[in-house]
Every structure is written in C-alpha cells, then in structure tokens.
Design a protein around this motif. Structure first.
Motif, PDB file in Angstrom:
ATOM      1  N   GLU A  81      36.121  -1.107  49.966  1.00 37.72           N
ATOM      2  CA  GLU A  81      35.952  -2.329  50.353  1.00 37.72           C
ATOM      3  C   GLU A  81      36.862  -2.914  51.444  1.00 37.72           C
ATOM      4  O   GLU A  81      37.656  -2.238  51.639  1.00 37.72           O
ATOM      5  N   ARG A  82      36.561  -3.610  52.210  1.00 36.13           N
ATOM      6  CA  ARG A  82      37.307  -4.483  53.214  1.00 36.13           C
ATOM      7  C   ARG A  82      37.168  -5.962  52.985  1.00 36.13           C
ATOM      8  O   ARG A  82      36.266  -6.565  52.389  1.00 36.13           O
ATOM      9  N   ALA A  83      38.658  -6.471  53.411  1.00 33.91           N
ATOM     10  CA  ALA A  83      38.632  -8.049  53.398  1.00 33.91           C
ATOM     11  C   ALA A  83      39.508  -8.433  54.415  1.00 33.91           C
ATOM     12  O   ALA A  83      40.351  -7.805  54.964  1.00 33.91           O
ATOM     13  N   ASP A  84      39.527  -9.840  54.743  1.00 32.74           N
ATOM     14  CA  ASP A  84      40.569 -10.389  55.780  1.00 32.74           C
ATOM     15  C   ASP A  84      41.926 -10.453  54.721  1.00 32.74           C
ATOM     16  O   ASP A  84      41.756 -10.117  53.427  1.00 32.74           O
ATOM     17  N   ILE A  85      42.961 -10.204  55.155  1.00 34.02           N
ATOM     18  CA  ILE A  85      44.503 -10.209  54.809  1.00 34.02           C
ATOM     19  C   ILE A  85      44.733 -11.169  53.952  1.00 34.02           C
ATOM     20  O   ILE A  85      44.962 -10.985  52.786  1.00 34.02           O
ATOM     21  N   ASP A  86      43.983 -12.300  53.874  1.00 39.01           N
ATOM     22  CA  ASP A  86      44.005 -13.444  52.815  1.00 39.01           C
ATOM     23  C   ASP A  86      43.113 -13.167  51.743  1.00 39.01           C
ATOM     24  O   ASP A  86      42.931 -14.005  50.716  1.00 39.01           O
ATOM     25  N   GLY A  87      42.219 -12.198  51.630  1.00 37.07           N
ATOM     26  CA  GLY A  87      41.271 -11.823  50.791  1.00 37.07           C
ATOM     27  C   GLY A  87      39.812 -12.656  51.038  1.00 37.07           C
ATOM     28  O   GLY A  87      38.786 -11.974  50.272  1.00 37.07           O
ATOM     29  N   LYS A  88      39.709 -13.253  52.202  1.00 32.48           N
ATOM     30  CA  LYS A  88      38.292 -13.851  52.446  1.00 32.48           C
ATOM     31  C   LYS A  88      37.437 -12.745  53.209  1.00 32.48           C
ATOM     32  O   LYS A  88      38.064 -11.793  53.732  1.00 32.48           O
ATOM     33  N   ASN A  89      36.183 -13.258  53.350  1.00 32.41           N
ATOM     34  CA  ASN A  89      35.269 -12.113  54.042  1.00 32.41           C
ATOM     35  C   ASN A  89      35.217 -10.724  53.374  1.00 32.41           C
ATOM     36  O   ASN A  89      35.151  -9.813  54.044  1.00 32.41           O
ATOM     37  N   ARG A  90      35.195 -10.674  52.162  1.00 29.34           N
ATOM     38  CA  ARG A  90      35.245  -9.474  51.485  1.00 29.34           C
ATOM     39  C   ARG A  90      33.788  -8.880  51.565  1.00 29.34           C
ATOM     40  O   ARG A  90      32.740  -9.405  51.567  1.00 29.34           O
ATOM     41  N   ARG A  91      33.728  -7.390  51.849  1.00 32.37           N
ATOM     42  CA  ARG A  91      32.319  -6.813  51.702  1.00 32.37           C
ATOM     43  C   ARG A  91      32.613  -5.236  51.488  1.00 32.37           C
ATOM     44  O   ARG A  91      33.890  -4.825  51.765  1.00 32.37           O
ATOM     45  N   VAL A  92      31.592  -4.704  51.089  1.00 32.50           N
ATOM     46  CA  VAL A  92      31.651  -3.313  50.661  1.00 32.50           C
ATOM     47  C   VAL A  92      31.326  -2.429  51.876  1.00 32.50           C
ATOM     48  O   VAL A  92      30.418  -2.846  52.603  1.00 32.50           O
ATOM     49  N   ILE A  93      31.914  -1.619  52.420  1.00 32.55           N
ATOM     50  CA  ILE A  93      31.725  -0.821  53.390  1.00 32.55           C
ATOM     51  C   ILE A  93      31.519   0.613  53.266  1.00 32.55           C
ATOM     52  O   ILE A  93      30.408   1.208  53.993  1.00 32.55           O
ATOM     53  N   VAL A  94      31.883   1.326  51.990  1.00 30.28           N
ATOM     54  CA  VAL A  94      31.277   2.536  51.669  1.00 30.28           C
ATOM     55  C   VAL A  94      30.894   2.089  50.272  1.00 30.28           C
ATOM     56  O   VAL A  94      31.294   2.031  49.228  1.00 30.28           O
ATOM     57  N   PRO A  95      29.450   2.209  50.047  1.00 34.05           N
ATOM     58  CA  PRO A  95      28.976   1.628  48.761  1.00 34.05           C
ATOM     59  C   PRO A  95      29.147   2.667  47.601  1.00 34.05           C
ATOM     60  O   PRO A  95      29.674   3.709  47.891  1.00 34.05           O
ATOM     61  N   ARG A  96      28.753   2.204  46.428  1.00 32.09           N
ATOM     62  CA  ARG A  96      28.885   3.125  45.355  1.00 32.09           C
ATOM     63  C   ARG A  96      28.318   4.127  45.299  1.00 32.09           C
ATOM     64  O   ARG A  96      27.049   4.185  45.710  1.00 32.09           O
ATOM     65  N   GLY A  97      28.883   5.479  44.975  1.00 31.46           N
ATOM     66  CA  GLY A  97      28.536   6.756  45.295  1.00 31.46           C
ATOM     67  C   GLY A  97      28.499   7.355  46.322  1.00 31.46           C
ATOM     68  O   GLY A  97      28.337   8.499  46.586  1.00 31.46           O
ATOM     69  N   GLY A  98      28.940   6.571  47.591  1.00 28.82           N
ATOM     70  CA  GLY A  98      29.139   7.254  48.778  1.00 28.82           C
ATOM     71  C   GLY A  98      30.538   7.946  48.737  1.00 28.82           C
ATOM     72  O   GLY A  98      30.641   8.674  49.584  1.00 28.82           O
ATOM     73  N   THR A  99      31.281   7.776  47.564  1.00 26.86           N
ATOM     74  CA  THR A  99      32.396   8.503  47.227  1.00 26.86           C
ATOM     75  C   THR A  99      32.713   8.684  45.907  1.00 26.86           C
ATOM     76  O   THR A  99      32.100   7.611  45.233  1.00 26.86           O
ATOM     77  N   PHE A 100      33.035   9.882  45.236  1.00 34.51           N
ATOM     78  CA  PHE A 100      33.004   9.812  43.755  1.00 34.51           C
ATOM     79  C   PHE A 100      34.153   9.161  43.094  1.00 34.51           C
ATOM     80  O   PHE A 100      33.868   8.158  42.593  1.00 34.51           O
ATOM     81  N   THR A 101      35.314   9.356  43.082  1.00 36.81           N
ATOM     82  CA  THR A 101      36.645   8.700  42.764  1.00 36.81           C
ATOM     83  C   THR A 101      37.522   8.613  44.013  1.00 36.81           C
ATOM     84  O   THR A 101      38.714   9.247  43.995  1.00 36.81           O
ATOM     85  N   PRO A 102      37.573   7.737  44.950  1.00 34.76           N
ATOM     86  CA  PRO A 102      38.474   7.445  45.933  1.00 34.76           C
ATOM     87  C   PRO A 102      39.871   7.178  45.537  1.00 34.76           C
ATOM     88  O   PRO A 102      39.987   6.347  44.777  1.00 34.76           O
ATOM     89  N   LYS A 103      40.885   7.898  45.924  1.00 32.86           N
ATOM     90  CA  LYS A 103      42.164   7.546  45.505  1.00 32.86           C
ATOM     91  C   LYS A 103      42.998   6.833  46.743  1.00 32.86           C
ATOM     92  O   LYS A 103      42.456   5.877  47.365  1.00 32.86           O
ATOM     93  N   GLN A 104      44.140   7.493  47.305  1.00 27.83           N
ATOM     94  CA  GLN A 104      44.773   6.882  48.414  1.00 27.83           C
ATOM     95  C   GLN A 104      44.111   6.905  49.464  1.00 27.83           C
ATOM     96  O   GLN A 104      43.154   7.883  49.924  1.00 27.83           O
ATOM     97  N   ILE A 105      44.247   5.847  50.386  1.00 31.99           N
ATOM     98  CA  ILE A 105      43.601   5.767  51.744  1.00 31.99           C
ATOM     99  C   ILE A 105      44.659   5.471  52.765  1.00 31.99           C
ATOM    100  O   ILE A 105      45.409   4.658  52.549  1.00 31.99           O
ATOM    101  N   GLN A 106      44.103   6.024  53.745  1.00 30.41           N
ATOM    102  CA  GLN A 106      45.128   5.708  55.299  1.00 30.41           C
ATOM    103  C   GLN A 106      44.269   5.203  56.405  1.00 30.41           C
ATOM    104  O   GLN A 106      43.170   5.781  56.693  1.00 30.41           O
TER     105      GLN A 106
END
Length: 307
Positions: A81-106
């Motif tokens: 998911e992605r959101a503004d730094i204050d948490g607003k405008n939240r949205r899913v960018i890689v939907p469920r099942g697009g990755t199995f168990t995602p961990k650390q992200i860079q």
C-alpha cells in the motif's frame, strides 16, 4: 523594516529546518506509528493494516509505502500500500496475491522502483512506484515443497545504487545457523532468468537468522539484524561491502528477536526494533545504546526520515 525582514527570514529558516521522524510498524495492532526519534509525539498514521512488515519513505513525493504480509503467512494474499506521509490518500498499489508474503521494502528512487523480499514466495521482487509492472528479480524456489524449506525464504533487502546491486537475506530455519546474505545485480544478466542467475554471490553464510538489512553508503558498510539465538543471534551486525569479507562485527547484543533497522548516517545513529516491542537507538558503532520504548507490541519494520 530591515530588522523585521531579518526576523521574518529567521522564522522562515526555522520553519524549513528538517525534523527527524521515525515510522514504526506494529504487527500486533496492525498499525503504523510516527514519532520523534526519542519516542515522543507518537501518532497513529495508518490503522487497519494486514500484518505490516516493511516500510519505505519517499520524502520528495510525500509518500510512505508498506508491505502487508496478509491474513496468514501460509496464504498467498500479501499486498503493498501507499499513503501520504500523514496517512491520507491511502491506496493499494500491489493487490492481494500480487506478492505472497512481502517483507522488507526499499525505495529505488533512481530507477523509480520499489524492491522487496517475498518470504513464502521465495522471491526478490520489484515494481514501479504506482504498483505497475510487478516483476521477479530472484527466484529461490517455487511451489509448496520448496516453500517448506526456510533456507529459500527471502526476508531483508537493501540496494547499493553505486554498483547497482541488491543485497538480501535468506533467513533459514529458526535459530538454524543456516542463514545467508546474498547479492546480485539490479538487472538480470541477458539470457538468464530469476531462477538461474549466474551473478548471485553469497556474501555471508552460516548466520543464525538474518532479517532486515540497511546500507551506510558513505562508508560502504552493510548493517543487519539477526533474530537467532545468542551469542551471534539477537544482535545487530555490520560488515564492509568493499573489503574482503571477514567475520561480521557484532555491535549490539541482547535484543529480543531483532527485526527492523534504520540508519541516520548524518546523525551517526541507528534505530532498531524487536519482536518483544522495544525500540533502541545507538551510534553507528553500537555505542550509546538506549532502549527508549519497550512493551510496544510486536514491532517489525522501522524507517527514519527528515521532513
């Protein structure tokens, strides 16, 4: 009039001074918190996540990105998911099942990409910042039989933009002394696939249980947490990525299942989270360690930024 302008200029300058913030993921309450580096002014930024684990911040764009492991590590329903730094405008960018168990992200800002490790998916993956063009860079296994082998599970990830390489951890069995840190190029060699890349190097092996990774690009030093048993586990470790590999230097000990790590290189400090709910700070050499928050639930990823 001149004095008034000077006062206004000073006030403007003060307002523009960057302010350090920590972003911490709490797995047990499925929340993302923001706080000052001493733990004060803690706020819930994003509630109702789905087992959040990794977080990356794009200050210039004003976005935070995080991984959700999903309803259960055994179910292929991870998301990003992605959101503004204050948490607003939240949205899913890689939907469920697009990755199995995602961990650390860079964040790979130079190439406009997000890169993450997919544990039960046994992959290193990436996509565009809007979630499009999801692709696999490394495939350590495939299918249910391989998934039962924790040596194939990819967990922590970091990027060396200078050499255009990625480093990732494959944790191995719990406390198994079979964990590894590997590295490869950001680009799959021509004619090869994620499953048969010839450029993968083992940077370290026979580690207790390596988890999250971070790079000090100024001094070219890799840092990582290890969740395994003492004396080498429950630690923060570091090693030069340019010098001939030697035994990792253990710089922090006595964590309670260390998970997240974030570096503030200009400030000569690091921040570390563990699964017992503590947040630690220390200098980059491990001195001055301080546990400034504890019993905060099951903490996973952490990020530091200046806003």
């Amino acid at each position: 009039m001149t004095e008034g302008l000077a006062t206004k200029s000073k006030a403007t300058s003060a307002r523009k001074s960057p302010v350090g913030r920590l972003f911490v993921l709490e797995l047990s309450s499925n929340r993302i918190y923001s706080m000052q580096p001493d733990g004060s002014d803690r706020k819930i930024v994003v509630p109702d996540c789905s087992l959040p684990d990794g977080i990356a911040i794009d200050v210039a764009a004003g976005h935070i990105y995080w991984t959700n492991m999903g309803s259960s590590p055994s179910v292929n329903d991870g998301s990003i998911e992605r959101a503004d730094i204050d948490g607003k405008n939240r949205r899913v960018i890689v939907p469920r099942g697009g990755t199995f168990t995602p961990k650390q992200i860079q964040l790979d800002k130079r190439n406009g990409k997000l890169i993450w490790c997919d544990r039960e998916g046994m992959r290193v993956m990436r996509c565009n910042l809007d979630g499009s063009q999801v692709e696999t860079l490394v495939e350590a296994g495939r299918g249910a039989a391989d998934r039962r082998n924790q040596n194939r599970w990819c967990v922590g990830i970091t990027i060396d933009p200078v050499r255009e390489q990625i480093y990732w951890s494959q944790k191995g069995p719990d406390n198994g002394e079979e964990g590894r840190i590997l590295r490869a190029g950001l680009t799959i060699p021509k004619g090869e696939t994620p499953a048969n890349r010839s450029d993968i190097e083992v940077f370290f092996d026979h580690l207790p249980e390596p988890i999250d990774l971070e790079l000090d690009l100024e001094k070219r030093v890799l840092y990582w947490t290890d969740r395994g048993d003492p004396p080498r586990g429950n630690t923060v470790n570091r090693a030069s990525i340019d010098a001939k590999p030697q035994a990792p230097e253990i710089i922090i000990t006595h964590l309670m299942e260390g998970i997240g790590i974030a570096l503030d290189v200009p400030g000569d400090r690091m921040f570390v989270t563990d699964f017992a709910g503590s947040i630690y700070s220390a200098k980059l050499d491990g001195s001055g360690e301080r546990n400034f928050l504890y019993a905060q639930g099951n903490l996973t990823g952490v990020a530091y930024t200046e806003l």
